[in-house]
Design an enzyme around this catalytic site. Sequence first.
Site, PDB file in Angstrom:
ATOM      1  N   LYS A 177       0.406  16.702  -3.645  1.00  0.00           N
ATOM      2  CA  LYS A 177      -0.759  16.035  -3.043  1.00  0.00           C
ATOM      3  C   LYS A 177      -0.323  15.543  -1.665  1.00  0.00           C
ATOM      4  CE  LYS A 177      -2.763  12.630  -2.057  1.00  0.00           C
ATOM      5  NZ  LYS A 177      -3.178  12.269  -0.673  1.00  0.00           N
ATOM      6  N   GLU A 252      10.470   6.431  -2.515  1.00  0.00           N
ATOM      7  CA  GLU A 252      11.106   6.278  -1.201  1.00  0.00           C
ATOM      8  C   GLU A 252      10.098   5.521  -0.341  1.00  0.00           C
ATOM      9  OE1 GLU A 252      11.825   6.184   2.074  1.00  0.00           O
ATOM     10  OE2 GLU A 252      11.742   8.353   2.458  1.00  0.00           O
ATOM     11  N   CYS A 286      10.540   6.387   7.863  1.00  0.00           N
ATOM     12  CA  CYS A 286      11.014   5.455   6.830  1.00  0.00           C
ATOM     13  C   CYS A 286      12.363   4.875   7.202  1.00  0.00           C
ATOM     14  CB  CYS A 286      11.076   6.160   5.488  1.00  0.00           C
ATOM     15  SG  CYS A 286      11.959   7.718   5.553  1.00  0.00           S
ATOM     16  N   GLU A 383       8.128  -4.112   7.685  1.00  0.00           N
ATOM     17  CA  GLU A 383       8.148  -2.779   8.285  1.00  0.00           C
ATOM     18  C   GLU A 383       6.968  -2.663   9.259  1.00  0.00           C
ATOM     19  OE1 GLU A 383       7.366   0.702   5.717  1.00  0.00           O
ATOM     20  OE2 GLU A 383       9.162   1.559   6.617  1.00  0.00           O
TER      21      GLU A 383
HETATM   22  P1  NDP Z   1       0.382   5.355   1.556  1.00  0.00           P
HETATM   23  O1  NDP Z   1       1.464   4.785   0.761  1.00  0.00           O
HETATM   24  O2  NDP Z   1      -1.022   4.953   1.272  1.00  0.00           O
HETATM   25  O3  NDP Z   1       0.372   6.960   1.509  1.00  0.00           O
HETATM   26  C1  NDP Z   1       1.381   7.782   0.975  1.00  0.00           C
HETATM   27  C2  NDP Z   1       0.778   8.824   0.046  1.00  0.00           C
HETATM   28  O4  NDP Z   1       0.260   8.182  -1.127  1.00  0.00           O
HETATM   29  C3  NDP Z   1      -0.392   9.594   0.639  1.00  0.00           C
HETATM   30  O5  NDP Z   1      -0.374  10.931   0.175  1.00  0.00           O
HETATM   31  C4  NDP Z   1      -1.572   8.847   0.056  1.00  0.00           C
HETATM   32  O6  NDP Z   1      -2.761   9.594   0.034  1.00  0.00           O
HETATM   33  C5  NDP Z   1      -1.093   8.569  -1.347  1.00  0.00           C
HETATM   34  N1  NDP Z   1      -1.818   7.514  -2.044  1.00  0.00           N
HETATM   35  C6  NDP Z   1      -2.509   6.476  -1.522  1.00  0.00           C
HETATM   36  N2  NDP Z   1      -3.042   5.732  -2.496  1.00  0.00           N
HETATM   37  C7  NDP Z   1      -2.694   6.296  -3.674  1.00  0.00           C
HETATM   38  C8  NDP Z   1      -2.944   5.996  -5.035  1.00  0.00           C
HETATM   39  N3  NDP Z   1      -3.676   4.940  -5.405  1.00  0.00           N
HETATM   40  N4  NDP Z   1      -2.410   6.794  -5.980  1.00  0.00           N
HETATM   41  C9  NDP Z   1      -1.657   7.857  -5.641  1.00  0.00           C
HETATM   42  N5  NDP Z   1      -1.408   8.211  -4.361  1.00  0.00           N
HETATM   43  C10 NDP Z   1      -1.912   7.437  -3.385  1.00  0.00           C
HETATM   44  O7  NDP Z   1       0.714   5.078   3.081  1.00  0.00           O
HETATM   45  P2  NDP Z   1      -0.338   4.834   4.264  1.00  0.00           P
HETATM   46  O8  NDP Z   1      -0.694   6.146   4.787  1.00  0.00           O
HETATM   47  O9  NDP Z   1      -1.459   3.958   3.828  1.00  0.00           O
HETATM   48  O10 NDP Z   1       0.559   4.020   5.305  1.00  0.00           O
HETATM   49  C11 NDP Z   1       0.617   2.597   5.204  1.00  0.00           C
HETATM   50  C12 NDP Z   1       2.021   2.092   5.413  1.00  0.00           C
HETATM   51  O11 NDP Z   1       2.888   2.689   4.469  1.00  0.00           O
HETATM   52  C13 NDP Z   1       2.630   2.434   6.757  1.00  0.00           C
HETATM   53  O12 NDP Z   1       2.249   1.513   7.738  1.00  0.00           O
HETATM   54  C14 NDP Z   1       4.096   2.374   6.439  1.00  0.00           C
HETATM   55  O13 NDP Z   1       4.547   1.049   6.510  1.00  0.00           O
HETATM   56  C15 NDP Z   1       4.186   2.858   5.005  1.00  0.00           C
HETATM   57  N6  NDP Z   1       4.547   4.284   4.921  1.00  0.00           N
HETATM   58  C16 NDP Z   1       5.846   4.585   4.642  1.00  0.00           C
HETATM   59  C17 NDP Z   1       6.256   5.894   4.621  1.00  0.00           C
HETATM   60  C18 NDP Z   1       7.675   6.256   4.356  1.00  0.00           C
HETATM   61  O14 NDP Z   1       8.152   7.286   4.856  1.00  0.00           O
HETATM   62  N7  NDP Z   1       8.394   5.512   3.534  1.00  0.00           N
HETATM   63  C19 NDP Z   1       5.334   7.001   4.907  1.00  0.00           C
HETATM   64  C20 NDP Z   1       3.962   6.580   5.144  1.00  0.00           C
HETATM   65  C21 NDP Z   1       3.626   5.257   5.158  1.00  0.00           C
HETATM   66  P3  NDP Z   1      -3.786   9.551   1.273  1.00  0.00           P
HETATM   67  O15 NDP Z   1      -3.005   9.359   2.504  1.00  0.00           O
HETATM   68  O16 NDP Z   1      -4.412  10.848   1.189  1.00  0.00           O
HETATM   69  O17 NDP Z   1      -4.713   8.413   0.990  1.00  0.00           O
END
Ligand code: NDP
Length: 481
Positions: A177, A252, A286, A383
């Site tokens: 996904k 992660e 990250c 972060e």
């Molecule tokens: P998310 O944690 O929301 O997104 C990561 C993935 O999880 C996406 O594929 C997202 O889908 C999916 N997701 C979201 N909600 C659910 C759920 N309830 N159940 C299962 N999967 C879900 O990150 P954001 O895009 O909202 O970013 C917000 C913050 O997260 C950033 O500001 C940053 O701090 C952190 N982040 C950290 C990352 C890392 O590399 N460790 C990467 C990205 C974000 P979809 O996007 O389609 O909604």
Amino acid sequence: MSLPLWFDPEEILIGGAWHKTQVCLPVECPSDGREMAQIARGGKPEIDAAVEAAQAALAGEWGQLSAAERGRLLLKMSGLVLAHAEDLAVIEALDVGKPLTQARADVAALARYLEFYGGAADKVMGETIPYLNGYTAYTLREPHGVTAHIVPWNYPMQIIGRSVAAALAMGNAAVVKPAEEASLTALAFGRIAQEAGMPAGALNIVPGLGEEAGAALSAHPGIQHISFTGSVAVGQHIQAAAAANAVPVTLELGGKSPQLVFTDADLDRALPFLVNAGIQNAGQTCSASSRILVQRSRYDEVLEKMAARYRGLTAGPALGDHDLGPLISGRQKEIVEGYLALASDLTIAAQGRIAEDVPAGGHYVAPTLIGGGHGAHRLAQEEIFGPAQIVIPFEDEEEAVAIANGTEYGLVASVWSENGGRTMRLARRLRAGQVFLNNYGAGGGVELPFGGIGKSGHGREKGFEALYGFSTLKTVAAWHG
Ligand code: NDP
């Protein structure tokens, strides 16, 4: 420049066939805010079908392949990634907003993951165990079964490479996904797998919303392992979903990674690492290093030298290949600007610039270096996920360790010092999944196990550790007298 798509982005991959959904999601270009394409919006029915297809693949052709055959398939995919390299790089640059040079590096990393895990597929072995007379005991490494991969938007190709390639190498089937903001190269990955001859259902790609497709996937009772990269809040949600089905999960979740600069550091070597680790991918990494801890006697010098670099940085459209691109979305820009507003009680040591001709709809933030920080400040604790770094002075090793270890996170840390004893000592004392001595990131090596402690998550990806994580150990004890 338009997207060099060689496939229909509105189709999703389930059971070796491409399907359309009734509804689609717009794909925004972060560099200018325009809608570039549409992708499918998969939901529970598509996830159900994908899990079923993955189960059928394990029971069918995919499950019958030998480890060497799986490895050859991944190696073929690696070659095909390189054959499509420039198109993939342009798609990723436009979709994520990252500079083209960075996107090209991400393509190379994806190819390398496939190469590494392709080569490793038939080299993961069990052990024979000295045991009681009359017995032969040994262990077998077996796949979990159907694995879920929930991918974020910041490094889609690299993260798919590191989790999906390892899972497939061990003989698992995968349901991916991707993030709604950046799904295009995940779909391209599906096409490449098919071009390489991947058996139907071994790899399924279902874009959609997190709360729809993501939630349906993580809660699905047919999943045997979940790999998630993203925010802490969603990670906790995923872990709860995994607990409901009692399946293992790799999380992660990012970090607040420090670099410790001691008086005896080789500053000429350190400087590019200090800055690049904060602004790479516009800080949306990250393992970004958002805290720079400097021993007080060189604090002013380091701050000024970093500031000089910051003044030369430019943010601009992805294909313009500037030092950094835009942020992924208007929402992310708002989050980052909210954090920068918290710097009012600190010093803005320097800012880079936003190129003059950037399109009005792009999500640009000028890279910002903040001085006068202290370990307890929110900017030193949370972060930011944007192009900002905070520089914090410390007196001695004790204080440096206390500040470095004083957040909820523990992903990466680095030490800059010419004192070998000190670097070795600190490598042990720093709370992080990876510690770098006189470098940062070590070129991102696929071979190096990666993951966090504390709120940075748990489980390890990359290297052979990922293969152990994507397999389960069976012990066999045979009595033969
Ligand atoms: P998310 O944690 O929301 O997104 C990561 C993935 O999880 C996406 O594929 C997202 O889908 C999916 N997701 C979201 N909600 C659910 C759920 N309830 N159940 C299962 N999967 C879900 O990150 P954001 O895009 O909202 O970013 C917000 C913050 O997260 C950033 O500001 C940053 O701090 C952190 N982040 C950290 C990352 C890392 O590399 N460790 C990467 C990205 C974000 P979809 O996007 O389609 O909604």
